[in-house]
Design a protein around this motif. Sequence first.
Motif, PDB file in Angstrom:
ATOM      1  N   LEU A  83       0.883  -1.162   0.000  1.00  0.00           N
ATOM      2  CA  LEU A  83       0.000   0.000   0.000  1.00  0.00           C
ATOM      3  C   LEU A  83       0.922   1.213   0.000  1.00  0.00           C
ATOM      4  O   LEU A  83       1.422   1.613   1.047  1.00  0.00           O
ATOM      5  CB  LEU A  83      -0.930  -0.007   1.221  1.00  0.00           C
ATOM      6  N   SER A  84       1.166   1.772  -1.173  1.00  0.00           N
ATOM      7  CA  SER A  84       2.203   2.797  -1.311  1.00  0.00           C
ATOM      8  C   SER A  84       1.665   4.220  -1.379  1.00  0.00           C
ATOM      9  O   SER A  84       2.441   5.173  -1.360  1.00  0.00           O
ATOM     10  CB  SER A  84       3.030   2.520  -2.561  1.00  0.00           C
ATOM     11  N   LEU A  85       0.345   4.392  -1.501  1.00  0.00           N
ATOM     12  CA  LEU A  85      -0.277   5.709  -1.573  1.00  0.00           C
ATOM     13  C   LEU A  85       0.244   6.535  -2.753  1.00  0.00           C
ATOM     14  O   LEU A  85       0.158   7.758  -2.745  1.00  0.00           O
ATOM     15  CB  LEU A  85      -0.041   6.479  -0.259  1.00  0.00           C
ATOM     16  N   GLY A  86       0.814   5.855  -3.750  1.00  0.00           N
ATOM     17  CA  GLY A  86       1.353   6.558  -4.904  1.00  0.00           C
ATOM     18  C   GLY A  86       2.666   7.274  -4.637  1.00  0.00           C
ATOM     19  O   GLY A  86       3.125   8.055  -5.466  1.00  0.00           O
ATOM     20  N   LEU A  87       3.296   6.992  -3.504  1.00  0.00           N
ATOM     21  CA  LEU A  87       4.498   7.723  -3.101  1.00  0.00           C
ATOM     22  C   LEU A  87       5.793   7.036  -3.521  1.00  0.00           C
ATOM     23  O   LEU A  87       6.875   7.573  -3.278  1.00  0.00           O
ATOM     24  CB  LEU A  87       4.506   7.906  -1.572  1.00  0.00           C
ATOM     25  N   LEU A  88       5.699   5.861  -4.142  1.00  0.00           N
ATOM     26  CA  LEU A  88       6.900   5.121  -4.513  1.00  0.00           C
ATOM     27  C   LEU A  88       7.125   5.103  -6.025  1.00  0.00           C
ATOM     28  O   LEU A  88       7.865   4.275  -6.542  1.00  0.00           O
ATOM     29  CB  LEU A  88       6.828   3.687  -3.974  1.00  0.00           C
ATOM     30  N   GLY A  89       6.484   6.008  -6.728  1.00  0.00           N
ATOM     31  CA  GLY A  89       6.694   6.077  -8.162  1.00  0.00           C
ATOM     32  C   GLY A  89       5.594   5.394  -8.949  1.00  0.00           C
ATOM     33  O   GLY A  89       4.558   5.001  -8.399  1.00  0.00           O
ATOM     34  N   PHE A 144       0.488  14.919   1.678  1.00  0.00           N
ATOM     35  CA  PHE A 144       1.333  13.909   2.293  1.00  0.00           C
ATOM     36  C   PHE A 144       2.552  14.520   2.975  1.00  0.00           C
ATOM     37  O   PHE A 144       3.062  13.974   3.955  1.00  0.00           O
ATOM     38  CB  PHE A 144       1.748  12.861   1.270  1.00  0.00           C
ATOM     39  N   LYS A 145       3.041  15.634   2.470  1.00  0.00           N
ATOM     40  CA  LYS A 145       4.125  16.319   3.167  1.00  0.00           C
ATOM     41  C   LYS A 145       3.689  16.713   4.580  1.00  0.00           C
ATOM     42  O   LYS A 145       4.435  16.561   5.540  1.00  0.00           O
ATOM     43  CB  LYS A 145       4.553  17.560   2.382  1.00  0.00           C
ATOM     44  N   GLU A 146       2.491  17.223   4.671  1.00  0.00           N
ATOM     45  CA  GLU A 146       1.974  17.629   5.982  1.00  0.00           C
ATOM     46  C   GLU A 146       1.658  16.410   6.853  1.00  0.00           C
ATOM     47  O   GLU A 146       1.999  16.387   8.033  1.00  0.00           O
ATOM     48  CB  GLU A 146       0.720  18.481   5.804  1.00  0.00           C
ATOM     49  N   LEU A 147       1.015  15.389   6.250  1.00  0.00           N
ATOM     50  CA  LEU A 147       0.614  14.225   7.016  1.00  0.00           C
ATOM     51  C   LEU A 147       1.827  13.489   7.587  1.00  0.00           C
ATOM     52  O   LEU A 147       1.813  13.058   8.755  1.00  0.00           O
ATOM     53  CB  LEU A 147      -0.190  13.271   6.128  1.00  0.00           C
ATOM     54  N   PHE A 148       2.870  13.348   6.790  1.00  0.00           N
ATOM     55  CA  PHE A 148       4.059  12.614   7.232  1.00  0.00           C
ATOM     56  C   PHE A 148       5.121  13.530   7.834  1.00  0.00           C
ATOM     57  O   PHE A 148       6.222  13.078   8.145  1.00  0.00           O
ATOM     58  CB  PHE A 148       4.668  11.822   6.065  1.00  0.00           C
TER      59      PHE A 148
END
Length: 282
Positions: free
Chosen positions: A14-20, A275-279
């Motif tokens: 489950l990458s949330l679209g953050l791994l490319g 996602f910058k804010e969430l993480f």
Amino acid sequence: MTRSSDALSQSLHLSLGLLGVIVYVTFQAVPLYALQYVSRHVDVADTLKNAHLITQAHRHAEWFYFPGQKKMQLKTMRQVEPSNQSEPYIQHQIDQFIENTLFQALSTTCKWYPKATKWVSELAANAVPNGRKRGLSYEIFPSKRQVRFVEVEYAVAIEQMTAVLEEIHFVLKSHPFAVHFPIEIRVAKGESGFLSPTQEQDTAYFAFHMYQGMDEEPYFKWVHTLMKKYKGRPHFGKMNELDYEQLQQAYPQLPLFLEERQKVDPQGVFLTPYFKELFQLT
């Protein structure tokens, strides 16, 4: 690469679209199979008593709880030999009319006259079809949904399923919120993955809906508070109140996921402001 237990595989679950962007995938398929589908009325009391037995006896089981009502809909499916015994056309058209055309009209009524939600919820509970059908898996699984809504979904440990339902029923019996959409309850086996909502535990999912255009805030605020009590993990892609502190508590392996994200996207190309804010990433 093949799916394994390495850190990248567990992050990709489950990458949330953050791994490319994944451009090539090989699936391990299973032979074509059919499903026997059954829909029937059950009582809330029966569900509280027998939910565990139902989940053990069927390949798929899901319930629909109508706010404030004692009657629920139970849908079960079991795997059978492939066949072409699809749902008769006339019955299919009747079901589509009830689930979409009629429910759309009733939902619009509730939007303009919120006091009608209790009556509509009762009507929907009594209109649940009792029946069965059989067909190939891709014929049985999909459900056409034309009525627009907003949604919150939470995953809780399956051992908490009946406690959550019991509390939901206790609160909604007095109908404190103008809501007529049924609450969907489904179960799934535990899965690996750093951000998997199951966290390797067998899980019950509770999905709460509000007709688009109606005021969902009081209802969903109650849902968020209720689910925190049961350590529910909200669906990332639906309405939620997630923050970094909650993420750390719900996903102990979050730091490992963030390490993999940094490795494969050091420039933050796939990071969004959300996602910058969430993480809490700079």
